[in-house]
Design an enzyme around this catalytic site. Structure first.
Site, PDB file in Angstrom:
ATOM      1  N   CYS A   6      74.727  21.509  37.172  1.00 38.91           N
ATOM      2  CA  CYS A   6      75.086  22.864  37.634  1.00 38.91           C
ATOM      3  C   CYS A   6      76.241  22.921  38.627  1.00 38.91           C
ATOM      4  O   CYS A   6      77.118  23.780  38.507  1.00 38.91           O
ATOM      5  CB  CYS A   6      73.879  23.517  38.276  1.00 38.91           C
ATOM      6  SG  CYS A   6      72.491  23.590  37.168  1.00 38.91           S
ATOM      7  N   LEU A  63      71.921  17.724  54.346  1.00 38.95           N
ATOM      8  CA  LEU A  63      72.819  17.014  55.257  1.00 38.95           C
ATOM      9  C   LEU A  63      72.644  15.509  55.069  1.00 38.95           C
ATOM     10  O   LEU A  63      72.766  14.747  56.008  1.00 38.95           O
ATOM     11  CB  LEU A  63      72.509  17.407  56.705  1.00 38.95           C
ATOM     12  CG  LEU A  63      73.025  18.776  57.168  1.00 38.95           C
ATOM     13  CD1 LEU A  63      72.658  19.026  58.623  1.00 38.95           C
ATOM     14  CD2 LEU A  63      74.539  18.905  56.996  1.00 38.95           C
ATOM     15  N   ARG A  65      65.259  23.303  41.636  1.00 38.63           N
ATOM     16  CA  ARG A  65      65.933  21.996  41.686  1.00 38.63           C
ATOM     17  C   ARG A  65      65.298  21.091  40.655  1.00 38.63           C
ATOM     18  O   ARG A  65      64.067  21.030  40.552  1.00 38.63           O
ATOM     19  CB  ARG A  65      65.733  21.342  43.061  1.00 38.63           C
ATOM     20  CG  ARG A  65      66.389  22.044  44.208  1.00 38.63           C
ATOM     21  CD  ARG A  65      65.780  21.584  45.514  1.00 38.63           C
ATOM     22  NE  ARG A  65      64.346  21.842  45.562  1.00 38.63           N
ATOM     23  CZ  ARG A  65      63.508  21.341  46.460  1.00 38.63           C
ATOM     24  NH1 ARG A  65      63.950  20.514  47.378  1.00 38.63           N
ATOM     25  NH2 ARG A  65      62.218  21.624  46.443  1.00 38.63           N
ATOM     26  N   GLU A  66      66.108  20.379  39.905  1.00 38.50           N
ATOM     27  CA  GLU A  66      65.548  19.384  38.979  1.00 38.50           C
ATOM     28  C   GLU A  66      64.754  18.371  39.805  1.00 38.50           C
ATOM     29  O   GLU A  66      65.134  18.042  40.924  1.00 38.50           O
ATOM     30  CB  GLU A  66      66.667  18.658  38.223  1.00 38.50           C
ATOM     31  CG  GLU A  66      67.279  19.527  37.156  1.00 38.50           C
ATOM     32  CD  GLU A  66      68.259  18.758  36.275  1.00 38.50           C
ATOM     33  OE1 GLU A  66      68.061  17.561  36.033  1.00 38.50           O
ATOM     34  OE2 GLU A  66      69.236  19.398  35.846  1.00 38.50           O
TER      35      GLU A  66
END
Ligand code: UGA
Length: 465
Positions: A295, A285, A186-187
């Site tokens: 992406c 969530l 994840r960035e």
């Protein structure tokens, strides 16, 4: 769900220990591998620096001269926590170097990771031009005993396609094996994710090649991580299916937040209770202004295109894409409702990047939301802790400010679009005093409503009833 701040502190302590440890302390008797990483972008740099930290010898090939110059000076062209220091440390230890000579750098390397861009084409399917260009250059150069590893996200069937390209110009020798090793970083958390993956996926038809790639990871892992070995096509599908599922989850909670708003239910309580069921899980969530980033949309569009091309439309994926566009509109409607009218309103936007801890504005929900505000006659002034530099290219009509207080001055509404932690620490009394009308739309549910209301704000979040 663990409170955001506590989780971040825990993550950062663990990462500090991992980065501080020298590879000798984690490697045991295993031997490092000579690696070439092609592409000095986000994925390539994290992989190159991470493999070097594992104890491998890595050369990273970058053909853009400006980017190469920066990298050689120990700087990176974007913001990613801990990456610059990790690169510097491994360059100093001479485990990591940078080059623009692709063919020369590949010679003698056991594994060649391709991390070049695979953007969307005009049709929505993936543009493989950059990857094919590299594969063509490597045809006849990367030979038996070497392994080409596709790290970029590539459509199902690309591994076989690259293998076919490598077979050309072989002059009687056997070509390198092709393996897929999709990335799940994840960035904003990429360095942490590299050292703490949930799983490593390796797909290929040569079991020796797959084993060598598994060894590259095993050498550096400080704790057991599931390594899933499979064929190329399955590895490619795992990446798309994972991103498609994550967008579905966020899309669901966003739609649910809208419903909760209508029936005066707090979605945060609903999400917490739902997430306690391990079949659902508590992550992803958090309702927001819509998912973004370089992406998700690209991968979903490719995934949907693949499904259509084999006459098996993925109806859920189509709905997720549509729901995400509607989410932008929902945020605009909230701003319009709370401000009275958008005509001549002055709107201050806090946060422009597609999520916190990155300067990346690609496909950020801030772009369509701000464009709609401008179209409706509002003027917009924005501040982002890291993305101001990128913002001018995406939003040329937006005034950019140096601080959150600058955007509050005479504003009719403040809108939080990115969940930067520093926004939680603002002086809300000062902000409210500076504003024309102290209205706030918190599209990330970052703040505690009672606290902000105490300072006189007319506050609305996402799905908080
Ligand atoms: C995503 C995946 O999480 C990675 O596993 C994958 O490697 C990467 O795409 C990729 O394919 O390269 P990333 O785009 O860096 O990573 O960001 P995420 O943390 O997944 O967030 C994506 C978007 O969803 C952001 O706009 C974020 O704000 C939004 N989001 C996420 C929510 O609105 N709510 C949530 O609960 C979670």
């Amino acid at each position: 769900m663990r409170p955001r701040k506590e989780l971040q502190e825990h993550i950062s302590d663990r990462l500090k220990q991992q980065i501080a440890g020298s590879p000798e302390t984690t490697s045991g008797p295993m031997v490092g591998v000579n690696i070439c990483v092609v592409g000095g972008g986000f994925v390539g740099l994290v992989a190159a620096a991470g493999f070097a930290q594992f104890g491998h010898s890595v050369v990273c090939v970058e053909k853009n001269p400006q980017r190469l110059k920066m990298l050689r000076e120990g700087r990176i062209p974007f913001y990613e926590k801990d990456l610059e220091s990790l690169i510097r440390k491994n360059v100093e230890c001479r485990r990591l170097s940078f080059s623009d000579d692709l063919v020369g750098s590949v010679e003698g390397q056991q594994a060649i990771f391709l991390a070049v861009g695979t953007p969307s084409s005009e049709t929505g399917r993936t543009d493989l031009t950059a990857l094919e260009e590299v594969a063509n250059l490597l045809s006849g150069v990367a030979v038996e005993g070497q392994i080409i590893v596709l790290k970029s996200t590539v459509p199902v069937g690309t591994g076989a396609h690259v293998q076919e390209i490598l077979r050309q110009n072989t002059n009687g020798t056997k070509p390198a094996a092709v393996v897929n090793n999709p990335e799940f970083l994840r960035e904003g958390n990429a360095v942490y994710d590299f050292f703490n993956p949930q799983r490593i996926v390796i797909g290929g038809s040569s079991s020796e090649a797959v084993e060598i790639i598994a060894h590259i990871f095993r050498l550096g892992m400080t704790h057991p991580v599931p390594i899933v070995t499979t064929n190329n096509e399955t590895a490619e599908m795992i990446k798309y299916a994972s991103n498609a599922f994550l967008t579905t989850k966020v899309g669901f909670i966003n739609e649910l937040a809208g419903l909760c708003d209508k029936v005066s239910v707090n979605v945060l309580e609903v999400a917490r209770a739902m997430g306690l069921d391990p079949r659902i899980g508590g992550e992803f969530l958090e309702p927001g202004p819509g998912w973004g980033g370089s992406c998700f949309r690209k991968d979903l569009t490719e995934f949907a295109g693949l499904a259509r091309s084999v006459d098996h439309p993925m109806l859920i994926t189509g709905a997720v894409l549509k729901a995400n566009r509607c989410q932008h509109q929902i945020v605009v409607d909230k701003i319009e409702r709370i401000s009275g009218s958008l005509e001549n309103a002055r709107i201050g936007v806090l946060g422009l990047s597609f999520k916190a801890d990155t300067s990346d504005m690609r496909d950020s929900p801030a772009i369509p939301i701000i464009r709609q505000l401008l179209e409706k006659g509002a003027s917009v002034i924005a501040y982002d802790p890291k993305a101001n530099g990128e913002a001018a290219a995406f939003l040329p009509d937006v005034e950019l400010a140096e601080t959150a207080y600058d955007i509050a001055k005479d504003a009719d509404c403040l809108v939080i679009l990115t969940e930067w932690q520093e926004f939680q620490l603002l002086d809300f009394k000062r902000l409210a005093d500076l504003m024309n009308s102290p209205n706030m739309v918190d599209a990330r549910n970052l703040l505690t409503p009672e606290m902000v209301r105490r300072y006189g704000f007319n506050y609305t979040g996402m799905g908080q009833g």
